[in-house]
Design an enzyme around this catalytic site. Structure first.
Site: not given
Length: 412
Positions: A162, A302, A313, A334, A339, A399
């Site tokens: 991502c 994010h 975050e 998002k 996403h 990831f």
């Protein structure tokens, strides 16, 4: 000597709209791109999650049939957004050997791969399409853009989950600084609203299961958040040196002031809860911009709407900004788009660019009760960012512990 890198074109096809302006307008209006899926395979496979944020305009409505048949949906989205960005930049009259492509994806041509596997099992090897490999390879989107524009300086692909398309933007910044090109098309794409990824993400408890209310399922920072909403689409930006842009009389949206990458080296899917590497990425981007943390006015976070990720975050932001953090207008877009995995950073970079260009931070929808452990100043309605020079960050984390941050500065 560091060159000033500027944004001269933007393009997107997203769950909110078929173009960048349409996506931005829908975002400001508080719309959601999530909806219940109507495909037969949802019931066929008894999927536990029955909704996603599909692209609002299907690629076959934009591309010629002969062209779309030779491209996986991920490459179709990429080509549509890149062509829009190139046209928005004025279709620069540049020698192709001075045009580069830095493009990305998190997964690549998944539809092509799995359709080919079904064909092999059901009909045998002779029925597998000869274009299968060129369609499924992760670099297919970059190649399609390179041949369409055209671009002959280079066409590169990075795959970092991502964080992919923000990393592509960071790479473009570095390549322009090195003089490898005068103009670069950067961005990312993803098209995996497919039963296998939905089943897999649901199995790992990453997706929201609010099947009864798709539009409100993605709710970053809310106490009731339960996972992300899978989205699809692509975003592209045209970058060039300020000198080159001014020489050709280009319209400039904003300055790309820096782009950085770090690694958690912590866990294959979970973020480092302390956020130390993510914090280093933000700090490095700010330093690259020749600024300090107190200069940052806006962050497109994010913020996937997962219980663990949003807090991690926030911890990273707190490390970087300290007492200045409450003064930063934070948007979590998002909530509206879902996403887009490898395409998400590019789309959010465009939203960050437009926030600076229009001096308006976009809203975070679906936030009804903010988590007290995440005391950010979250923008819930379009908000003016004020006058003067503005610095903004666009954060992407993926990831594998991949962290990438792009820093943008208002231009004039």
């Amino acid at each position: 000597m560091t060159k000033k890198i500027v944004v001269t074109g933007i393009g997107a096809t997203s769950p909110l709209g078929g173009t960048a302006p349409e996506s931005w307008e829908a975002l400001l209006a508080g719309e959601s791109g999530a909806h219940t899926l109507t495909h037969d395979w949802v019931e066929q496979y008894e999927l536990p999650v029955t909704f996603a944020a599909e692209a609002k305009v299907r690629p076959e409505e934009v591309l010629e049939r002969v062209e779309s048949k030779r491209l996986d949906p991920s490459s179709q989205f990429a080509l549509i957004s890149a062509r829009e960005a190139w046209a928005d930049a004025g279709s620069p009259d540049v020698d192709p050997i001075r045009v580069g492509v830095d493009y990305s994806t998190g997964i690549g041509g998944l539809w092509t791969l799995l359709d080919a596997w079904d064909t092999l099992r059901e009909k045998g090897p002779r029925r597998v399409l000869p274009m299968t490999i060129p369609m499924l390879m992760p670099n297919a989107a970059a190649a399609a853009i390179s041949m369409s524009i055209p671009s002959r300086a280079y066409a590169r692909t990075d795959v970092s989950a991502c964080a992919s398309s923000t990393e592509a933007i960071a790479n473009a910044y570095a390549h322009l600084q090195l003089g490898l090109a005068d103009v670069v098309i950067a961005g990312g794409t993803e098209a995996v609203v497919h039963p296998l990824p939905i089943a897999a993400f649901a199995s790992m408890q990453a997706l929201s299961k609010r099947n009864d209310s798709p539009e409100t399922a993605s709710r970053p920072y809310d106490v009731s958040r339960d996972g992300f909403v899978l989205g699809e689409g692509a975003g592209s930006i045209v970058l060039e040196t300020e000198e080159h842009a001014l020489a050709r009389g280009a319209r400039i949206y904003a300055e790309l002031a820096g782009g950085t990458v770090t690694s958690d080296s912590f866990h294959i899917t979970a973020p480092d809860p302390e956020g130390s590497a993510a914090a280093r990425a933000m700090k490095a981007a700010i330093e690259m911009a020749g600024a300090s943390p107190t200069d940052v006015a806006h962050i497109n976070a994010h913020a996937t709407s997962t219980p663990v990720g949003d807090i991690a975050e926030y911890n990273a932001m707190a490390r970087v900004f300290g007492d200045h953090l409450p003064s930063i207008a934070v948007s979590a877009t998002k909530a509206a788009t879902g996403h887009l995995l490898g395409g998400t950073g590019a789309l959010e970079a465009i939203f960050t660019i437009l926030a600076l260009h229009n001096r308006t931070a976009p809203p975070t929808i679906n936030l009804t009760e903010q988590d007290p452990e995440i005391p950010l100043d979250v923008v819930t309605a379009p908000r003016a960012l004020g006058d003067g020079e503005l610095l903004a960050l666009s954060n992407s984390f993926g990831f594998g512990g991949h962290n990438s941050v792009a820093a943008f500065r208002s231009y004039n």
